[in-house]
Design a protein around this motif. Structure first.
Motif, PDB file in Angstrom:
ATOM      1  N   GLY A 319     115.263  11.548 -11.394  1.00  0.00           N
ATOM      2  CA  GLY A 319     115.377  12.642 -11.728  1.00  0.00           C
ATOM      3  C   GLY A 319     114.660  13.525 -10.501  1.00  0.00           C
ATOM      4  O   GLY A 319     115.656  12.730  -9.455  1.00  0.00           O
ATOM      5  N   VAL A 320     114.396  14.686 -10.695  1.00  0.00           N
ATOM      6  CA  VAL A 320     114.350  15.551  -9.049  1.00  0.00           C
ATOM      7  C   VAL A 320     112.856  15.760  -9.196  1.00  0.00           C
ATOM      8  O   VAL A 320     111.965  15.850  -9.796  1.00  0.00           O
ATOM      9  N   SER A 321     112.623  15.108  -7.909  1.00  0.00           N
ATOM     10  CA  SER A 321     111.070  15.412  -7.709  1.00  0.00           C
ATOM     11  C   SER A 321     110.755  16.315  -6.149  1.00  0.00           C
ATOM     12  O   SER A 321     111.672  16.562  -5.531  1.00  0.00           O
ATOM     13  N   VAL A 322     110.086  17.119  -6.063  1.00  0.00           N
ATOM     14  CA  VAL A 322     109.475  18.276  -5.075  1.00  0.00           C
ATOM     15  C   VAL A 322     108.215  17.561  -4.682  1.00  0.00           C
ATOM     16  O   VAL A 322     107.541  17.364  -5.729  1.00  0.00           O
ATOM     17  N   ILE A 323     108.068  17.153  -3.187  1.00  0.00           N
ATOM     18  CA  ILE A 323     107.152  17.193  -2.920  1.00  0.00           C
ATOM     19  C   ILE A 323     106.660  18.216  -2.014  1.00  0.00           C
ATOM     20  O   ILE A 323     107.812  19.027  -0.999  1.00  0.00           O
ATOM     21  N   ALA A 330     104.350  19.620  10.865  1.00  0.00           N
ATOM     22  CA  ALA A 330     105.585  18.866  10.983  1.00  0.00           C
ATOM     23  C   ALA A 330     106.036  17.016  10.055  1.00  0.00           C
ATOM     24  O   ALA A 330     106.936  16.668  10.696  1.00  0.00           O
ATOM     25  N   ARG A 331     105.041  17.091   9.408  1.00  0.00           N
ATOM     26  CA  ARG A 331     104.850  15.296   8.314  1.00  0.00           C
ATOM     27  C   ARG A 331     107.314  15.183   8.259  1.00  0.00           C
ATOM     28  O   ARG A 331     107.334  14.092   7.693  1.00  0.00           O
ATOM     29  N   PHE A 332     107.811  16.522   7.800  1.00  0.00           N
ATOM     30  CA  PHE A 332     108.700  15.957   7.098  1.00  0.00           C
ATOM     31  C   PHE A 332     110.127  15.300   8.097  1.00  0.00           C
ATOM     32  O   PHE A 332     111.482  15.689   7.445  1.00  0.00           O
ATOM     33  N   ARG A 333     109.684  15.366   9.165  1.00  0.00           N
ATOM     34  CA  ARG A 333     110.588  14.675  10.596  1.00  0.00           C
ATOM     35  C   ARG A 333     111.451  13.425   9.243  1.00  0.00           C
ATOM     36  O   ARG A 333     112.327  12.789   9.776  1.00  0.00           O
ATOM     37  N   PHE A 334     110.338  12.841   8.966  1.00  0.00           N
ATOM     38  CA  PHE A 334     110.788  11.553   8.002  1.00  0.00           C
ATOM     39  C   PHE A 334     111.628  11.967   7.569  1.00  0.00           C
ATOM     40  O   PHE A 334     112.078  11.025   6.970  1.00  0.00           O
ATOM     41  N   VAL A 335     111.780  12.921   6.518  1.00  0.00           N
ATOM     42  CA  VAL A 335     112.652  13.070   5.630  1.00  0.00           C
ATOM     43  C   VAL A 335     114.906  12.739   6.886  1.00  0.00           C
ATOM     44  O   VAL A 335     115.350  12.566   6.205  1.00  0.00           O
ATOM     45  N   ASP A 336     114.269  13.612   7.955  1.00  0.00           N
ATOM     46  CA  ASP A 336     116.162  13.699   8.225  1.00  0.00           C
ATOM     47  C   ASP A 336     115.930  11.723   8.171  1.00  0.00           C
ATOM     48  O   ASP A 336     117.184  10.833   8.124  1.00  0.00           O
ATOM     49  N   ALA A 345     117.575  14.645   0.205  1.00  0.00           N
ATOM     50  CA  ALA A 345     116.998  15.496   0.049  1.00  0.00           C
ATOM     51  C   ALA A 345     117.319  16.689   0.586  1.00  0.00           C
ATOM     52  O   ALA A 345     118.332  16.321   2.059  1.00  0.00           O
ATOM     53  N   ASN A 346     116.830  17.505   0.607  1.00  0.00           N
ATOM     54  CA  ASN A 346     116.718  18.829   1.436  1.00  0.00           C
ATOM     55  C   ASN A 346     115.039  19.925   1.488  1.00  0.00           C
ATOM     56  O   ASN A 346     114.891  19.802   0.119  1.00  0.00           O
ATOM     57  N   VAL A 347     114.662  19.611   2.531  1.00  0.00           N
ATOM     58  CA  VAL A 347     113.831  20.388   3.198  1.00  0.00           C
ATOM     59  C   VAL A 347     114.063  21.849   2.998  1.00  0.00           C
ATOM     60  O   VAL A 347     114.978  22.179   3.259  1.00  0.00           O
ATOM     61  N   ASP A 348     113.106  22.599   2.271  1.00  0.00           N
ATOM     62  CA  ASP A 348     112.732  24.021   1.956  1.00  0.00           C
ATOM     63  C   ASP A 348     111.648  24.729   2.351  1.00  0.00           C
ATOM     64  O   ASP A 348     111.079  24.360   1.343  1.00  0.00           O
ATOM     65  N   LEU A 354     114.004  15.970  -3.339  1.00  0.00           N
ATOM     66  CA  LEU A 354     114.804  15.097  -3.299  1.00  0.00           C
ATOM     67  C   LEU A 354     115.196  14.881  -5.034  1.00  0.00           C
ATOM     68  O   LEU A 354     114.622  14.631  -6.153  1.00  0.00           O
ATOM     69  N   ARG A 355     116.514  13.560  -4.891  1.00  0.00           N
ATOM     70  CA  ARG A 355     117.042  13.952  -6.340  1.00  0.00           C
ATOM     71  C   ARG A 355     117.790  11.686  -5.961  1.00  0.00           C
ATOM     72  O   ARG A 355     117.814  11.988  -5.314  1.00  0.00           O
ATOM     73  N   GLY A 356     116.988  11.770  -7.683  1.00  0.00           N
ATOM     74  CA  GLY A 356     117.122  10.546  -7.648  1.00  0.00           C
ATOM     75  C   GLY A 356     118.612   9.355  -6.601  1.00  0.00           C
ATOM     76  O   GLY A 356     119.235  10.024  -7.703  1.00  0.00           O
ATOM     77  N   VAL A 357     118.935   8.392  -6.304  1.00  0.00           N
ATOM     78  CA  VAL A 357     119.766   7.942  -5.619  1.00  0.00           C
ATOM     79  C   VAL A 357     119.388   6.268  -7.219  1.00  0.00           C
ATOM     80  O   VAL A 357     118.366   6.111  -6.442  1.00  0.00           O
ATOM     81  N   ASP A 358     120.648   5.592  -6.943  1.00  0.00           N
ATOM     82  CA  ASP A 358     120.179   4.259  -7.583  1.00  0.00           C
ATOM     83  C   ASP A 358     119.093   3.257  -6.403  1.00  0.00           C
ATOM     84  O   ASP A 358     118.906   2.517  -7.378  1.00  0.00           O
TER      85      ASP A 358
END
Length: 424
Positions: A319-323, A330-336, A345-348, A354-358
């Motif tokens: 499914g889709v999660s929103v964090i 600046a903690r979202f640099r981890f997303v890269d 994952a898309n930062v806004d 995050l749309r989960g992948v298998d």
């Protein structure tokens, strides 16, 4: 010498073990030892890089420090130096915790602006404002915070934000101030309670730790003490999320489950079976985790230090999660780095969707801070192939014997150096 971790995905983690002492507590307790002449003994200290760094800071201020396993003994002299403007202080954030004790003991302090994790701006303005309310003058000059006072006196102080560091420095400065200090909107973290428990055992008079209002009645002097460091809820939470993300079964003891109430509740929503005991918990996961939304907040909210673990599990959830990150911008640099592993994952702003992948796919990734590094390892545990995690010195600052502990849980991980010689 630079080192990296090689992480092979696919193995569910299991077994049980005792949690370590809290990184976010032990360093502040060590700094508080400056408040009393004599020998303060701390037990259950984690074997992490930041502990010897804090030892270097204390030695630079005139103390003698002995480390024997998980026990640290700090011998504080009758007179300590107020000058903490040297290299060891600049290497990690927690070094600023000496500011309050130095003001209490010396009525003046010069503390180099600290370094540490690259997770966003963490200014000292609330620390300075609190000390000024207690009667000090403060300024920033030549890369250091300077505070001076003829005497400290009690005051009513309200923090703009429940900052852990500002709460700690105000409390440790106020314990020997004349009169009563009332600190409103104080941080409520278990590590604050641990610090206040130790200070009370030293003869301080503190009430309300763990609530948003802390009252401190100043005393003339404190005495050394013996204290056991509270369990590390962030390390324990990391193991809990490792069990859930890998479909494993992990039991952790030596930790109060109430310190992780929301983090464990989120795992239940993700489909994990969670059992709690008086001094521990068990997490089991069968199958793929479900998508769950998270938002970080000061305690008792979801810990910002577990946000990378939340992103890691959301990356492979159904499914889709929103964090949402509300503490460090600046903690979202981890997303890269997670995107390198194949996370959708898309930062806004201060949200990431995050749309989960298998399954994730292995590659080279880089740690930017302690928790991001641990989160990348967790992601590597469910990535196809071998993931290489670089800059692992960050992880060593917060996780004792990280590789060895993961191996005991069944992970396929090893540490290698750039010299090509494998270790552990």
């Amino acid at each position: 010498m630079k080192e990296r971790f090689l992480v092979s995905g696919g193995a569910p983690l299991s077994r049980s073990g005792k949690g370590d002492g809290a990184k976010n507590s032990v360093l502040k307790l060590m700094a508080a030892a400056l408040l009393a002449e004599g020998t303060t003994t701390l037990h259950n200290c984690p074997e992490i890089l930041d502990v010897p760094l804090m030892c270097d800071v204390l030695v630079g201020l005139g103390c003698e420090v002995d480390i024997e396993g998980s026990t640290v003994r700090i011998h504080t002299p009758a007179e300590v130096s107020p000058d903490a403007d040297f290299d060891a202080v600049r290497q990690f954030r927690a070094s600023v915790a000496v500011l309050g004790p130095l003001m209490a003991r010396c009525h003046r302090a010069r503390v180099a602006l600290p370094g540490g994790d690259a997770i966003g701006s963490r200014p000292l303005d609330m620390h300075q404002t609190g000390l000024e309310k207690l009667g000090a003058t403060t300024r920033i000059e030549h890369g250091a915070v300077v505070a001076e006072a003829t005497a400290l006196h009690g005051a009513n102080i309200k923090l703009d934000f429940p900052s852990v560091g500002a709460t700690e420095n105000i409390v440790t400065a106020a314990v020997m101030a004349e009169g009563r200090t009332v600190l409103d909107n104080a941080a409520r973290e278990p590590e604050i309670v641990d610090l206040c428990d130790m200070l009370n055992s030293m003869g301080a008079r503190i009430d309300g730790a763990g609530t948003s209002t802390i009252t401190i009645d100043g005393v003339q002097a404190l005495r050394p003490t013996e204290h056991t460091v509270v369990g590390d809820r962030i390390v324990a939470g990391t193991w809990a999320y490792a069990a859930a993300i890998t479909g494993g079964d992990i039991t952790v003891t030596g930790i109060a489950p109430r310190h992780l109430h929301l983090a464990l509740s989120k795992l239940k929503l993700a489909g994990a079976q969670v059992e709690t005991y008086e001094h521990g918990f068990r997490v089991r996961m069968d199958g793929r985790p479900k998508a769950v939304d998270y938002q970080t907040l000061p305690f008792p909210g979801f810990p910002t230090d577990l946000q990378p673990m939340a992103i890691a599990i959301a990356a492979v959830a159904d499914g889709v999660s929103v964090i949402t990150e509300n503490v460090f911008e600046a903690r979202f640099r981890f997303v890269d780095e997670m995107q390198r592993l194949g996370a959708d994952a898309n930062v806004d702003g201060h949200h990431v969707v995050l749309r989960g992948v298998d399954r994730l796919s292995s590659t080279d990734v880089w740690s930017s801070d302690i928790r991001a590094g641990a989160g990348l390892v967790l992601a590597g545990l469910v990535a196809e192939g071998v993931t290489t995690v670089h800059d692992v010195h960050h992880i060593d600052r917060g996780y004792p014997n990280f590789v060895e502990q993961l191996r005991e849980l069944g992970a396929e991980i090893r540490r290698v150096s750039d010299s090509k010689h494998a270790a552990n």
